[in-house]
Design a protein around this motif. Structure first.
Motif, mmCIF file in Angstrom:
data_model
loop_
_atom_site.group_PDB
_atom_site.id
_atom_site.type_symbol
_atom_site.label_atom_id
_atom_site.label_comp_id
_atom_site.label_asym_id
_atom_site.label_seq_id
_atom_site.Cartn_x
_atom_site.Cartn_y
_atom_site.Cartn_z
ATOM 1 N N UNK A 72 -4.164 9.401 -7.896
ATOM 2 C CA UNK A 72 -4.638 8.309 -8.759
ATOM 3 C C UNK A 72 -3.496 7.542 -9.412
ATOM 4 N N UNK A 73 -2.472 8.258 -9.858
ATOM 5 C CA UNK A 73 -1.361 7.615 -10.569
ATOM 6 C C UNK A 73 -0.539 6.699 -9.668
ATOM 7 N N UNK A 74 -0.689 6.847 -8.331
ATOM 8 C CA UNK A 74 0.132 6.041 -7.411
ATOM 9 C C UNK A 74 -0.706 5.095 -6.562
ATOM 10 N N UNK A 75 -2.009 4.980 -6.874
ATOM 11 C CA UNK A 75 -2.877 4.156 -6.021
ATOM 12 C C UNK A 75 -2.451 2.696 -5.952
ATOM 13 N N UNK A 76 -1.802 2.204 -6.995
ATOM 14 C CA UNK A 76 -1.333 0.808 -6.978
ATOM 15 C C UNK A 76 -0.299 0.578 -5.878
ATOM 16 N N UNK A 77 0.319 1.673 -5.398
ATOM 17 C CA UNK A 77 1.351 1.575 -4.357
ATOM 18 C C UNK A 77 0.772 1.771 -2.953
ATOM 19 N N UNK A 78 -0.524 2.001 -2.851
ATOM 20 C CA UNK A 78 -1.138 2.459 -1.598
ATOM 21 C C UNK A 78 -0.878 1.535 -0.414
ATOM 22 N N UNK A 79 -0.753 0.240 -0.660
ATOM 23 C CA UNK A 79 -0.655 -0.697 0.468
ATOM 24 C C UNK A 79 0.726 -1.331 0.611
ATOM 25 N N UNK A 80 1.721 -0.773 -0.080
ATOM 26 C CA UNK A 80 3.071 -1.306 0.036
ATOM 27 C C UNK A 80 3.731 -0.813 1.326
ATOM 28 N N UNK A 81 4.752 -1.549 1.753
ATOM 29 C CA UNK A 81 5.463 -1.242 2.988
ATOM 30 C C UNK A 81 6.514 -0.166 2.721
ATOM 31 N N UNK A 82 6.036 1.073 2.497
ATOM 32 C CA UNK A 82 6.973 2.167 2.223
ATOM 33 C C UNK A 82 6.359 3.502 2.640
ATOM 34 N N UNK A 83 7.247 4.500 2.779
ATOM 35 C CA UNK A 83 6.784 5.875 2.988
ATOM 36 C C UNK A 83 6.330 6.351 1.612
ATOM 37 N N UNK A 84 5.050 6.602 1.462
ATOM 38 C CA UNK A 84 4.465 6.812 0.138
ATOM 39 C C UNK A 84 4.438 8.290 -0.236
#
Length: 218
Positions: free
Chosen positions: A41-53
């Motif tokens: 939940x704390x990282x969902x804002x990053x879900x669609x970025x171009x990175x290894x998540x």
């Protein structure tokens, strides 16, 4: 359209299609599977970025590989509707969920047992996926042989144990960090032999257990 739906569309149009992913089935899967559902939940804002998540739950670092690489590997795998697929090092299960949209049956393994439990929950809506805690080197012989094996990451060694779980004509895909630069590879089993072919330059975090062993130096 919700914020995540818009982000998903932008991910597919801006990251995946622009990297030569044209397979309609792969694009449809990536448009319909909510990547944010596989992210803490704390990282969902990053879900669609171009990175290894980073989706780690403990000390061991675990990742969902970049969306573009995910799409390119799935396209190169040419998964058929009846195929039996193994996803190795599935982390929270996103790649396994995409494979489930393309294949007949999917087995997903994750070496971190806490993360494997999270993947099992996240994949509960997919009737054709089995998720298990297992070392990345082990695969899952009980559901073998596989038509396709996909690594959710890179390897610095030849994954012999996984290759033995391929059926005749089966293929293993992932990033080989044995080469410089690292490259996405496909290994195909034909008449008991394994043919290796480089697909494109790519980088991804190395999966636990598939690291090169440090050699002793005087």
């Amino acid at each position: 359209m919700s914020g995540f739906s818009t982000a998903r569309l932008k991910m597919v149009d801006g990251q995946v299609r622009t990297n030569d992913v044209t397979d309609r089935r792969v694009l449809d899967a990536m448009l319909t599977v909510p990547r944010e559902a596989f992210v803490p939940a704390a990282r969902q804002a990053l879900a669609y970025l171009d990175l290894d998540l980073d989706v780690s739950v403990g000390d061991a670092k675990r990742f969902l590989i970049k969306p573009a690489l995910t799409g390119k590997l799935l396209q190169a795998a040419e998964i058929g509707e009846g195929d039996n697929v193994l996803v190795v090092g599935c982390a929270t299960g996103y790649l396994a969920a995409l494979a489930a949209k393309l294949a007949g049956q999917v087995t997903a393994t994750e070496c971190d047992s806490a993360l494997a439990a999270k993947a099992k929950d996240a994949l509960s809506g997919f009737a054709n996926v089995t998720c298990k805690a297992a070392a990345c080197t082990e695969g899952d012989a009980s559901a073998a042989p596989y038509d396709v094996i996909i690594l959710n990451g890179a390897t610095e060694v030849t994954p012999e144990g996984l290759l033995e779980q391929l059926r005749e004509g089966g293929r293993l895909l992932g990033v080989s960090a044995q080469s410089k630069p690292p490259r996405a590879m496909i290994v195909t089993r034909t008449h008991g032999e394994f043919g290796h072919r480089a697909l494109f330059d790519a980088a991804a975090p190395v999966l636990p257990g598939l690291e090169r062993t440090a050699s002793f130096v005087f």
